[in-house]
Motif scaffolding. Structure first.
Motif, PDB file in Angstrom:
ATOM      1  N   LEU A 468       3.016   3.440 -46.922  1.00  0.00           N
ATOM      2  CA  LEU A 468       3.313   2.300 -46.036  1.00  0.00           C
ATOM      3  C   LEU A 468       2.227   2.251 -45.058  1.00  0.00           C
ATOM      4  CD1 LEU A 468       6.962   2.479 -45.002  1.00  0.00           C
ATOM      5  CD2 LEU A 468       5.775   0.339 -46.084  1.00  0.00           C
ATOM      6  N   GLY A 469       1.494   3.723 -44.760  1.00  0.00           N
ATOM      7  CA  GLY A 469       0.335   3.727 -43.924  1.00  0.00           C
ATOM      8  C   GLY A 469      -0.717   3.100 -44.412  1.00  0.00           C
ATOM      9  N   LEU A 471      -0.951   0.477 -46.530  1.00  0.00           N
ATOM     10  CA  LEU A 471      -0.711  -0.906 -46.344  1.00  0.00           C
ATOM     11  C   LEU A 471      -0.602  -1.454 -44.789  1.00  0.00           C
ATOM     12  CD1 LEU A 471       0.249  -2.993 -48.515  1.00  0.00           C
ATOM     13  CD2 LEU A 471       2.590  -2.385 -47.945  1.00  0.00           C
ATOM     14  N   ALA A 472      -0.114  -0.546 -43.840  1.00  0.00           N
ATOM     15  CA  ALA A 472       0.060  -1.125 -42.709  1.00  0.00           C
ATOM     16  C   ALA A 472      -1.577  -1.048 -42.072  1.00  0.00           C
ATOM     17  CB  ALA A 472       0.434  -0.175 -41.652  1.00  0.00           C
ATOM     18  N   ALA A 473      -2.480  -0.434 -42.548  1.00  0.00           N
ATOM     19  CA  ALA A 473      -3.857  -0.508 -42.041  1.00  0.00           C
ATOM     20  C   ALA A 473      -4.577  -1.762 -42.675  1.00  0.00           C
ATOM     21  CB  ALA A 473      -4.597   0.766 -42.444  1.00  0.00           C
ATOM     22  N   LEU A 474      -4.128  -2.519 -43.568  1.00  0.00           N
ATOM     23  CA  LEU A 474      -4.829  -3.788 -43.951  1.00  0.00           C
ATOM     24  C   LEU A 474      -4.970  -4.903 -42.838  1.00  0.00           C
ATOM     25  CD1 LEU A 474      -3.211  -3.930 -47.682  1.00  0.00           C
ATOM     26  CD2 LEU A 474      -5.633  -2.908 -47.042  1.00  0.00           C
TER      27      LEU A 474
END
Lengths: 486, 107, 378
Positions: A468-469, A471-474
């Motif tokens: 998730l981390g 993914l969150a940074a995209l």
């Protein structure tokens, strides 16, 4: 060849992006670079080779005869790749491929989600070739989840990469040419195999004989005979095995099997299973490629044209991922796919492309000769594809049994996607790789309809783990903010 | 379950399995190193608690999930073992709360 | 298709649609002894039931229609009865828990907007009363220790909860089978014709003759309703969902956008886009959903995503359910909503009874689709 080990070093966009560094991927990359295309080859393993040539640059198994001449043929492919201008990203996963977002200059581009060492990024590619290869067909027998039970291919990888051989009382079971090859390799390396349980249905011989003439003129014949004769020496082979179960509480202790009217139980420390390989179509499926059911190979196969382009424009599949043909065929198909991509990118005229491909196609024809005989002969028995015993686990991740699946068909569930909702089968981390075919065939069998009418799991990205981390940074878009922060 | 062929040469790597010292050969994946160490299983499942061990060794089955350097559910068959690596077998579902607080304590 | 042999069958009442709304209604009808036929689509369909977020959610519902707030609250209050009834009938535990739920806010502006919305909701005339609390960061942290420093505050409502919606789906179908509901998958409906004393339903599979009819076909209700003098102007609203690998339990309350299932996986959801029937998962949207979830619960950052998907909510023009009986074809009902889980208890325990009685009560009048053509009626 340039090696990249972090996402930041990747370019924004490549002409040609290839996924998987097995024979098809290595050749496709070299062929792409040879045309002057900016070419990126992504692979999740630390070194090139794929599974068939796994560890070819790093294996500690030095004696050439142990892994055999066919294995070492992979060296040439690695050399061609290394000598090329392709960019190679090892230990890198591709977790999604989709159309590039609107607003990009070139509407035909694809957006590829990659992850390296815990950091994800979206890059673009004008053409993508998936060379995602094959995986071993699921072998759902009672007890196949017990520690000590592995795929024969898994044991082969342990041998190739680490010089490990199974120890204690080792039983190999299943069917197909690879089973004999793996057994020969393990024995050559010094493993003792107590018994081989051959599950090839005896009646397959009658059907296969029709395709024998091609086989007799194929290179498979010589190799096959050598393996068969070799196997007979110093190892018990039980043919016509119709049922197998692995038994034990926390570890396999014995294997029980039936042949003819006889039941036997033998003590066992390691049970290696194999009944052929099937295309690894998870990525193709998630991308939305049209798939067909292949009744000979009993698997889903992506629809492709003469250049292995799928129903999704710009997305091609080379090698075993587009239908099982073996390593030699995979390499040739990698070349053809990359020539096709070069033409679509305007790098090669149709004429140039066809001329370069002609000798490759001729060789492919030769390499494919005899394949049909093997497909028919080693078509696995129904009993080993659709478990009869209700308590046999089908979905290993969610621990869903054959009985539960049949019970749910009776409720009116007609396909694998509704089945997923009802029982969670295929919803675990392996995303249906180890149960998809079984679930389709089991539902088809229970409903009395062909697998095409039942269909397969519909998959969605990410097809490889991403946190998730990551993914969150995209990057976000205004539309995304509107959709989420209401 | 597995034994190493003799005379392979190569460098040795020291790591730990559940805190106990172990050695592997440089180039081993974590899953191969676990097989070589004689370990029976690498985790128990979050569904029934049944023991599991590496199955495919090529990244498709997700059976070889282990905790590596404090991070759970890593695919042992895709990660090369490294000097000083702490590998832990898993019991059931990944304990993210304790993983996270351990990370906070270390920082 | 192999169905070239026409099937003809009869039943007392047909429910068109086998999703959560259709199956909850059909179960309710069958429990009251009705002979029920359910016509459903196949394995691939626009199934909101497979994409829902599994909340039994009360807070924040009903701004603009207080009757909806009351209807929602009533369903939440009888949800344990439904859960028990399903367990008794099928042995399936749908993991129903209503420990109270939170809406977490990640900025002062979000907090203010939420508080205002709650005030406006509860200041409406005829609004049903129920408790809720506005909590600051510290109080939220005391109740949910895993939250991150970005959480400004929250709104908590003790009525909120969640279930295992996939198990609910299976339990309803299992219960239907136990009660001899005639469930027909792969049976799309092409046309419905009122016939004396009932309806004739046609599809490629054949024809069915029934006395009563419930349209619970989700988005397809828009097409089917006019065939029997009903109106269901529903449109798709796309929602994307992320689900992670299983983790040991750490979150004991549902949030409106993040919840941990009884099986351990974490679901992250609640995006909303009007893109017609498009169901592609888009990285920027799931990225933002992931980012917000990680800001709410920083320990989520290391969890692996197992799946993302999107599904289509069934949205009426004002977002509220439609319950109606046809005036020109009495006996034909339409049931449509985007809260198939929350309202399942009402659909089984209350609505089914009214449908069998043949009269929708005054309390449901507000949900009639007549509200969409006030001007033409006037």
């Amino acid at each position: 060849m340039k090696t990249i080990k972090d996402v930041a070093s990747l370019s924004e966009c490549y002409d040609l992006l290839i996924i998987g560094a097995g024979p098809a991927g290595m050749v496709a990359a070299a062929t792409g670079a040879e045309q002057g295309l900016s070419t990126l080859l992504i692979d999740e393993n630390p070194a090139p080779g794929g599974q068939i040539y796994r560890g070819i640059t790093t294996t500690p198994v030095a004696a050439k005869e142990t892994l055999g001449a066919d294995y070492w043929r992979g060296t040439d492919l690695v050399h061609a790749l290394t000598a090329s201008d392709a960019v190679y990203a090892p230990e890198t996963t591709v977790w999604s491929v989709g159309p590039a977002a609107e607003g990009t200059s070139d509407p035909g581009r694809m957006e590829v989600g990659v992850s390296v060492g815990g950091a994800a990024r979206l890059i673009q590619a004008r053409q993508v070739i998936a060379a995602t290869g094959a995986l071993e067909r699921p072998f759902p027998i009672p007890g196949w989840t017990l520690p000590g039970v592995m795929t024969a291919g898994g044991a082969q990888i342990a041998l190739k990469t680490s010089g490990l051989v199974p120890d204690g009382r080792v039983v190999v079971a299943g069917s197909g040419p690879l089973l004999y090859l793996l057994t020969a390799q393990l024995r050559a390396a010094g493993a003792t195999i107590s018994v081989m349980l051959d599950t090839t249905p005896l009646e397959n011989w009658g059907r296969a004989i029709r395709h024998a003439s091609d086989f007799l003129r194929s290179p498979y014949l010589g190799k096959g005979l050598k393996l068969l004769l070799g196997a007979e020496r110093g190892m018990r082979i039980v043919r016509g095995v119709t049922a197998i179960s692995a038994n034990g509480d926390s570890q396999v202790k014995s294997v029980r099997f039936r042949h003819g009217s006889k039941e036997e139980e033998l003590p066992c420390d390691v049970l290696l299973l194999h009944q052929g390989v099937v295309p690894n179509i998870n990525l193709a499926n998630a991308v939305g490629c049209a798939l067909d059911w292949d009744e000979d190979q009993l698997t889903w196969v992506p629809q492709t044209d003469d250049w292995y382009e799928t129903s999704v424009k710009g997305f091609a599949i080379a090698g075993d991922g587009a239908g099982i043909g073996g390593a030699e065929s995979a390499a040739l198909r990698g070349r053809i796919a990359a020539l096709g991509a070069g033409h679509r990118l305007g790098r090669l005229s149709a004429n140039d492309r066809d001329q370069r491909a002609a000798p490759v196609r001729a060789e492919l024809m030769r390499a494919s000769r005899g394949r049909r005989f093997l497909d028919v002969l080693y078509r696995p028995a129904k009993a080993f594809r659709i478990p009869k015993a209700d308590d046999t686990i089908v979905c290993r991740c969610e621990e869903v049994t054959a009985g539960k699946l049949r019970e749910t068909v009776a409720l009116g569930v007609t396909g694998p996607n509704q089945m997923k909702s009802f029982l969670r089968c295929g919803m675990g981390p392996c995303q249906g790789r180890l149960c998809g075919l079984t679930v389709t065939e089991l539902i088809a069998d229970a409903r009395g309809v062909p697998p095409t009418e039942v269909g397969g799991y519909r998959l969605r990205p990410p097809i490889k783990p991403i946190t998730l981390g990551e993914l969150a940074a995209l990057p976000k878009t205004p539309a995304a903010i509107k959709a989420v922060e209401r | 379950m597995f034994r190493r062929l003799p005379d392979l040469g190569g460098e040795t790597v020291n790591f730990t399995i559940d805190g106990r010292p172990a050695t592997a050969r440089l180039g081993d994946t974590v899953a191969a190193a676990l097989l070589a160490s004689g370990m029976e299983s690498c985790r128990t499942t979050p569904v029934s608690g049944a023991p599991r061990a590496p199955y495919c060794m090529m990244g498709v089955c997700f059976e070889c999930l282990v905790t590596i350097n404090g991070i759970g559910n890593r695919q042992g068959c895709l990660i090369p073992v490294a000097e000083g690596m702490a590998v832990e077998t898993q019991k059931g579902a990944r304990a993210i709360a304790s993983e996270y607080s351990a990370k906070g304590d270390a920082a | 298709m192999t169905q070239n042999i026409e099937t003809h069958f009869e039943s007392e009442i047909a429910v068109i649609g086998g999703g959560l709304v259709g199956s909850a209604t059909a179960y309710g009808l069958a429990r009251r002894g009705a002979r029920v036929l359910v016509l459903d689509e196949g394995d691939i369909a626009y199934r909101a039931s497979r994409g829902n977020f599994a909340l039994v959610w009360v807070q924040s519902k009903g701004l603009g229609m207080p009757e909806y707030a009351a209807w929602t609250k009533a369903s939440a209050e009888q949800w344990s009865t439904l859960a028990k009834s399903l367990r008794d009938e099928t042995d399936i535990d749908v993991a129903h828990h209503q420990p109270g739920g939170f809406v977490l806010c990640l900025s002062e502006a979000e907090m203010e907007a939420r508080i205002n919305a709650m005030r406006r909701l509860h200041n409406q005339p005829k609004m049903v009363q129920y408790p809720y609390e506005i909590l600051d960061h510290n109080e939220t942290k005391r109740r949910l220790p895993a939250i991150g420093s970005d959480v400004v505050g929250s709104v908590f409502c003790p009525l909120d909860g969640h279930v295992n919606s996939l198990r609910l789906f299976r339990a309803l179908h299992t219960a239907m089978a136990r009660l001899k509901v005639d469930y027909r998958p792969n049976s799309p409906v092409e046309s419905i014709r009122p016939d004396h004393d009932g309806f004739l339903i046609n599809g490629p599979w054949g024809q069915a003759r029934v006395q009563k009819l419930v349209l619970a076909a989700g988005l397809d209700n828009a097409r089917l309703a006019p065939m029997v003098g009903l109106h269901a102007p529903v449109r798709p609203s796309k929602g994307q969902v992320i689900v992670t690998e299983k983790a040991a339990p750490f979150l004991h309350h549902p949030m409106v956008t993040v919840r941990q299932t009884d099986e351990g996986g974490v679901m992250i959801g609640d995006s909303q886009e009007d893109l017609d029937f498009d169901t592609v998962v888009t990285p920027p949207v799931i990225s933002l959903m992931a980012q917000r979830a990680v800001r709410m619960f920083p320990l989520l950052a290391g969890l692996n995503v197992v799946r993302t998907w999107s599904a289509l909510r069934v949205m009426s023009p004002d977002g509220f359910p439609i319950y109606d009986q046809s005036q020109s074809c009495p006996g034909a009902f339409v049931v449509t909503c985007h809260s198939g889980v929350t309202l399942a208890a009402n659909h089984t325990l209350t609505l089914a009874h009214h449908i069998l009685e043949g009269v929708l009560p005054a309390s449901l009048e507000a949900f009639s689709s007549r509200r969409f053509h006030v001007s033409s009626a006037a």
